[in-house]
Design a protein around this motif. Sequence first.
Motif: not given
Length: 555
Positions: A23, A173, A177, A204, A206, A208
């Motif tokens: 990630s 994302d 998630s 989720t 965010s 990214c």
Amino acid sequence: MTSTSDNTTTITTPYILITDYHSMKTALAFWAIGVLNNIPYVVMLAGAKSISEGGTALVFLADVMPGLLVKLSSPYWFEKVSYRRRMAAGSILMVLSFTLVGWFGHLKQVASLAAEIENDDNEYYGNGNNGNNDDANGGADFYLIMQLIGVACCSAQTSLGEATLLALSGKADSLISRNNYGPSNVPTSPRASSDAEGENNKKTKSICITAFSSGTGLAGVLGFAFIVILTDVMSLSLTEALYIALVFPLCYYITYSSCLSAIATTPISTFDAETDEETLTMDLNSALSSSGDDSGSSSRAASEESTDCCGEETELTTWSAHTKDCNADVRVRARAANNDTFYDNPSSPPSALETLSVGSERKMRTSKNMVEEMSFVERLKLTISFWPYMIPLFIVYMSEYALQSGVWTAIGFPVDDEAARASFYQKGNWAYQAGVFISRSSGTIFEAPMWVLWLMPMLQCINLVFFYFVAVYQFWYNNALFIVCFYVGLLGGGVYVNGYMSVNRDLPVSIREFALSTVSVADTLGIVFADFSGLFIQSCLYQVNGIHGAAVSCP
């Protein structure tokens, strides 16, 4: 197809993120490509006076209008062009931009120098001009036109890349998630779809989108620094600086190809609300009977067997213990259907999760076709439905760019000193860019609710009015204004990152990529309005302060 020791098969897909390491690696790639995507735009703005001394407004318009056209048209053709081709086109446009502006800038300098030498010779020998000045002016106009075409290529590249990478970062994302929270969040029926989707969206993060936004914010600082260091400190010409900048498109495409291209080809399993529960749980015998015709139908039959023994859509993983028993049942169905699209998993755990939901290929095609099959009017209506996110972006960008292109050009200590005005403009923009970078990097720390997202543009409008009255009445006229410039950047960057994070959080996965790329037209449209209004704001402030040189007359 290779079988495992027990003749079972599983499904694998390209690289999908799951671990913190991957990630963060992907977030870093989005951060780097955000810097590389927006640096050309800032470089062109920083070098505007070198491109056209008396027509910087032309450079500003050329640096925004083609990008607006790209974003306005993107809802109607983006899904027909792959991510890779769009990124390749962006890289080529970046090369063309630097090359055209640099090369024809060099030719313009050579022609100007030659014309000066020839004029000096003519004056010395008393031969007159013989029309050579007209030829020189015509050549200069041609060189300027070619440079403006190069700036236009830069505008198209920046907007194409921004719309593409915002959509891709939202997809990344979603992958992170969904993999982090597992298949338990996938709805098992159409009735549960809405609730489960909303719960997933709340989870989720965010990272990214925030990383990409942070990179675009840093590009403002680095772009100006790049030009200042090379041209002012190292005394290089703009042409030489742009030739050095040709390393950017190479890094741009390499970053995408090596770190992000797999995300573009990785499918996201989504629930097809139009597919009823009975279809998803069809009997295996009916699937087998329909598979006798051809391998394609057998593949579809196995795909449609997507409800596992636990009553959920099954995620086949190579190492997830909690889906082990459920996988066994689906493997039997897959094997019985003789689906040649299945591939064996490696026996050792992979470095990242390699997974695909059984049946998701069919449903994913449905989700993708959901946008592809829309008519022009339907896409327009869907675009208009994003107004809660687009209006704040439009207002905040129109306000802050009206400040930059209009109000800040008429402030200086003292205002009648051109060098003082240039100094305030440069320092004010540095403070603004610093604020943008910090706020665009805050997405993982603070997520603004919708009312805050709408409040920030209103505050930016107040900043515009405040600076206008400062320029007219000079009631607060010292270096403390740079703090307010920094605050302007905080608000602008905050609306940017939180606007796209809200899209990523609120909208369903099936239209999220479309929405992220479409909503981005709002900021570009705001910049266009600001550039035109800034000309008249500057003219009126120049008139009030007795300054000459405005490009237009105050209405």
